[in-house]
Design a protein around this motif. Sequence first.
Motif, PDB file in Angstrom:
ATOM      1  N   ALA A 105       0.821  -1.213   0.000  1.00 61.82           N
ATOM      2  CA  ALA A 105       0.000   0.000   0.000  1.00 61.82           C
ATOM      3  C   ALA A 105       0.854   1.262   0.000  1.00 61.82           C
ATOM      4  O   ALA A 105       1.892   1.326   0.661  1.00 61.82           O
ATOM      5  CB  ALA A 105      -0.919  -0.004   1.224  1.00 61.82           C
ATOM      6  N   LEU A 106       0.386   2.275  -0.739  1.00 65.60           N
ATOM      7  CA  LEU A 106       1.086   3.558  -0.814  1.00 65.60           C
ATOM      8  C   LEU A 106       1.085   4.294   0.517  1.00 65.60           C
ATOM      9  O   LEU A 106       2.038   4.980   0.852  1.00 65.60           O
ATOM     10  CB  LEU A 106       0.418   4.475  -1.847  1.00 65.60           C
ATOM     11  N   ARG A 107       0.024   4.184   1.299  1.00 62.84           N
ATOM     12  CA  ARG A 107      -0.152   4.965   2.521  1.00 62.84           C
ATOM     13  C   ARG A 107       0.653   4.441   3.700  1.00 62.84           C
ATOM     14  O   ARG A 107       1.227   5.195   4.462  1.00 62.84           O
ATOM     15  CB  ARG A 107      -1.629   5.021   2.904  1.00 62.84           C
ATOM     16  N   ASP A 108       0.696   3.100   3.852  1.00 68.56           N
ATOM     17  CA  ASP A 108       1.325   2.546   5.058  1.00 68.56           C
ATOM     18  C   ASP A 108       2.258   1.364   4.797  1.00 68.56           C
ATOM     19  O   ASP A 108       2.773   0.775   5.732  1.00 68.56           O
ATOM     20  CB  ASP A 108       0.267   2.166   6.085  1.00 68.56           C
ATOM     21  N   GLY A 109       2.479   1.020   3.548  1.00 69.57           N
ATOM     22  CA  GLY A 109       3.386  -0.082   3.217  1.00 69.57           C
ATOM     23  C   GLY A 109       2.818  -1.461   3.507  1.00 69.57           C
ATOM     24  O   GLY A 109       3.532  -2.457   3.399  1.00 69.57           O
ATOM     25  N   ALA A 110       1.532  -1.541   3.867  1.00 68.08           N
ATOM     26  CA  ALA A 110       0.909  -2.832   4.186  1.00 68.08           C
ATOM     27  C   ALA A 110       0.895  -3.745   2.958  1.00 68.08           C
ATOM     28  O   ALA A 110       0.826  -3.278   1.820  1.00 68.08           O
ATOM     29  CB  ALA A 110      -0.518  -2.619   4.683  1.00 68.08           C
ATOM     30  N   VAL A 111       0.943  -5.038   3.208  1.00 66.32           N
ATOM     31  CA  VAL A 111       0.897  -6.019   2.123  1.00 66.32           C
ATOM     32  C   VAL A 111      -0.512  -6.029   1.525  1.00 66.32           C
ATOM     33  O   VAL A 111      -1.501  -6.242   2.236  1.00 66.32           O
ATOM     34  CB  VAL A 111       1.260  -7.434   2.629  1.00 66.32           C
ATOM     35  N   LEU A 112      -0.600  -5.791   0.229  1.00 62.03           N
ATOM     36  CA  LEU A 112      -1.861  -5.875  -0.491  1.00 62.03           C
ATOM     37  C   LEU A 112      -1.992  -7.214  -1.203  1.00 62.03           C
ATOM     38  O   LEU A 112      -3.088  -7.709  -1.410  1.00 62.03           O
ATOM     39  CB  LEU A 112      -1.985  -4.740  -1.512  1.00 62.03           C
ATOM     40  N   GLU A 113      -0.839  -7.752  -1.606  1.00 60.90           N
ATOM     41  CA  GLU A 113      -0.801  -9.011  -2.348  1.00 60.90           C
ATOM     42  C   GLU A 113       0.527  -9.686  -2.056  1.00 60.90           C
ATOM     43  O   GLU A 113       1.574  -9.048  -2.125  1.00 60.90           O
ATOM     44  CB  GLU A 113      -0.939  -8.699  -3.838  1.00 60.90           C
ATOM     45  N   GLY A 114       0.488 -10.987  -1.698  1.00 67.01           N
ATOM     46  CA  GLY A 114       1.702 -11.725  -1.359  1.00 67.01           C
ATOM     47  C   GLY A 114       2.437 -12.183  -2.595  1.00 67.01           C
ATOM     48  O   GLY A 114       2.057 -11.869  -3.702  1.00 67.01           O
ATOM     49  N   PRO A 115       3.524 -12.860  -2.329  1.00 66.92           N
ATOM     50  CA  PRO A 115       3.825 -13.723  -1.191  1.00 66.92           C
ATOM     51  C   PRO A 115       4.379 -13.021   0.051  1.00 66.92           C
ATOM     52  O   PRO A 115       4.484 -13.643   1.102  1.00 66.92           O
ATOM     53  CB  PRO A 115       4.855 -14.703  -1.737  1.00 66.92           C
ATOM     54  N   ALA A 116       4.744 -11.745  -0.005  1.00 68.61           N
ATOM     55  CA  ALA A 116       5.233 -11.065   1.201  1.00 68.61           C
ATOM     56  C   ALA A 116       4.154 -11.129   2.277  1.00 68.61           C
ATOM     57  O   ALA A 116       2.953 -11.058   1.969  1.00 68.61           O
ATOM     58  CB  ALA A 116       5.591  -9.615   0.893  1.00 68.61           C
ATOM     59  N   THR A 117       4.570 -11.246   3.533  1.00 70.65           N
ATOM     60  CA  THR A 117       3.625 -11.270   4.654  1.00 70.65           C
ATOM     61  C   THR A 117       3.851 -10.102   5.604  1.00 70.65           C
ATOM     62  O   THR A 117       3.025  -9.840   6.467  1.00 70.65           O
ATOM     63  CB  THR A 117       3.736 -12.588   5.450  1.00 70.65           C
ATOM     64  N   GLU A 118       4.958  -9.399   5.461  1.00 75.17           N
ATOM     65  CA  GLU A 118       5.292  -8.262   6.324  1.00 75.17           C
ATOM     66  C   GLU A 118       5.253  -6.976   5.505  1.00 75.17           C
ATOM     67  O   GLU A 118       5.671  -6.961   4.337  1.00 75.17           O
ATOM     68  CB  GLU A 118       6.694  -8.425   6.921  1.00 75.17           C
ATOM     69  N   PRO A 119       4.787  -5.861   6.100  1.00 71.73           N
ATOM     70  CA  PRO A 119       4.767  -4.584   5.372  1.00 71.73           C
ATOM     71  C   PRO A 119       6.168  -4.052   5.117  1.00 71.73           C
ATOM     72  O   PRO A 119       7.130  -4.482   5.766  1.00 71.73           O
ATOM     73  CB  PRO A 119       4.005  -3.656   6.326  1.00 71.73           C
ATOM     74  N   LEU A 120       6.276  -3.123   4.192  1.00 80.44           N
ATOM     75  CA  LEU A 120       7.541  -2.424   3.989  1.00 80.44           C
ATOM     76  C   LEU A 120       7.777  -1.531   5.208  1.00 80.44           C
ATOM     77  O   LEU A 120       6.859  -0.823   5.648  1.00 80.44           O
ATOM     78  CB  LEU A 120       7.498  -1.544   2.733  1.00 80.44           C
ATOM     79  N   PRO A 121       8.975  -1.534   5.774  1.00 78.84           N
ATOM     80  CA  PRO A 121       9.251  -0.668   6.920  1.00 78.84           C
ATOM     81  C   PRO A 121       9.203   0.806   6.519  1.00 78.84           C
ATOM     82  O   PRO A 121       9.788   1.204   5.512  1.00 78.84           O
ATOM     83  CB  PRO A 121      10.671  -1.053   7.348  1.00 78.84           C
ATOM     84  N   GLU A 122       8.496   1.604   7.330  1.00 75.72           N
ATOM     85  CA  GLU A 122       8.433   3.043   7.081  1.00 75.72           C
ATOM     86  C   GLU A 122       9.764   3.674   7.461  1.00 75.72           C
ATOM     87  O   GLU A 122      10.421   3.259   8.409  1.00 75.72           O
ATOM     88  CB  GLU A 122       7.298   3.676   7.891  1.00 75.72           C
ATOM     89  N   GLU A 123      10.168   4.668   6.693  1.00 74.28           N
ATOM     90  CA  GLU A 123      11.411   5.399   6.920  1.00 74.28           C
ATOM     91  C   GLU A 123      11.067   6.856   7.208  1.00 74.28           C
ATOM     92  O   GLU A 123      10.158   7.411   6.590  1.00 74.28           O
ATOM     93  CB  GLU A 123      12.321   5.309   5.690  1.00 74.28           C
ATOM     94  N   PRO A 124      11.790   7.509   8.121  1.00 74.47           N
ATOM     95  CA  PRO A 124      11.455   8.892   8.462  1.00 74.47           C
ATOM     96  C   PRO A 124      11.866   9.886   7.376  1.00 74.47           C
ATOM     97  O   PRO A 124      12.978   9.825   6.863  1.00 74.47           O
ATOM     98  CB  PRO A 124      12.248   9.139   9.751  1.00 74.47           C
ATOM     99  N   ILE A 125      10.921  10.757   7.029  1.00 73.73           N
ATOM    100  CA  ILE A 125      11.193  11.853   6.092  1.00 73.73           C
ATOM    101  C   ILE A 125      10.500  13.109   6.613  1.00 73.73           C
ATOM    102  O   ILE A 125       9.596  13.028   7.446  1.00 73.73           O
ATOM    103  CB  ILE A 125      10.715  11.565   4.656  1.00 73.73           C
ATOM    104  N   THR A 126      10.933  14.245   6.112  1.00 69.31           N
ATOM    105  CA  THR A 126      10.261  15.516   6.357  1.00 69.31           C
ATOM    106  C   THR A 126      10.156  16.242   5.026  1.00 69.31           C
ATOM    107  O   THR A 126      10.876  15.922   4.079  1.00 69.31           O
ATOM    108  CB  THR A 126      11.026  16.406   7.364  1.00 69.31           C
ATOM    109  N   VAL A 127       9.263  17.193   4.979  1.00 70.60           N
ATOM    110  CA  VAL A 127       9.118  18.019   3.795  1.00 70.60           C
ATOM    111  C   VAL A 127       9.375  19.464   4.214  1.00 70.60           C
ATOM    112  O   VAL A 127       8.767  19.960   5.159  1.00 70.60           O
ATOM    113  CB  VAL A 127       7.724  17.886   3.166  1.00 70.60           C
ATOM    114  N   GLU A 128      10.328  20.084   3.546  1.00 71.73           N
ATOM    115  CA  GLU A 128      10.627  21.500   3.774  1.00 71.73           C
ATOM    116  C   GLU A 128      10.436  22.224   2.461  1.00 71.73           C
ATOM    117  O   GLU A 128      11.148  21.951   1.490  1.00 71.73           O
ATOM    118  CB  GLU A 128      12.056  21.680   4.279  1.00 71.73           C
TER     119      GLU A 128
END
Length: 135
Positions: A105-128
């Motif tokens: 998923a674009l919003r939270d990295g959750a698995v929408l379709e496998g075979p992956a079972t774990e979401p993508l880890p979120e990385e910290p960013i800022t917007v300036e």
Amino acid sequence: MNGPRTTRRTAMLAGAAGLAAAGLAGCGSEDGGSGEGGGGGEELAPTSDIPVGGGKILSDQQLVVTQPAEGEFVAFSAICTHQGCAVSQVDEDGILCTCHGSRFALRDGAVLEGPATEPLPEEPITVEGDTVLRG
């Protein structure tokens, strides 16, 4: 022996407290804020390079930055949680790893379709302004 006795535990606790204090001192910006708007992060991309409802893969940084809604920017590791391949596409349907077909998923990295079972880890960013920064 005169005076207080220094034990290994006392020395370790004092050292840990000193490190914690030093770490906290580096958390704020000069104006007393949390660091937002204070600069210092690695420049990743102009916000104009990140389409609404899509994203951009930054291969050198192993990140994928998405904009699931207007003005909302999120970053994730670009390494698939299934078997460590790099994700290869981002579109309105999500973040795709073409190695085995996992989609996130674009919003939270959750698995929408496998075979992956774990979401993508979120990385910290800022917007300036018009720039996405790491951290």
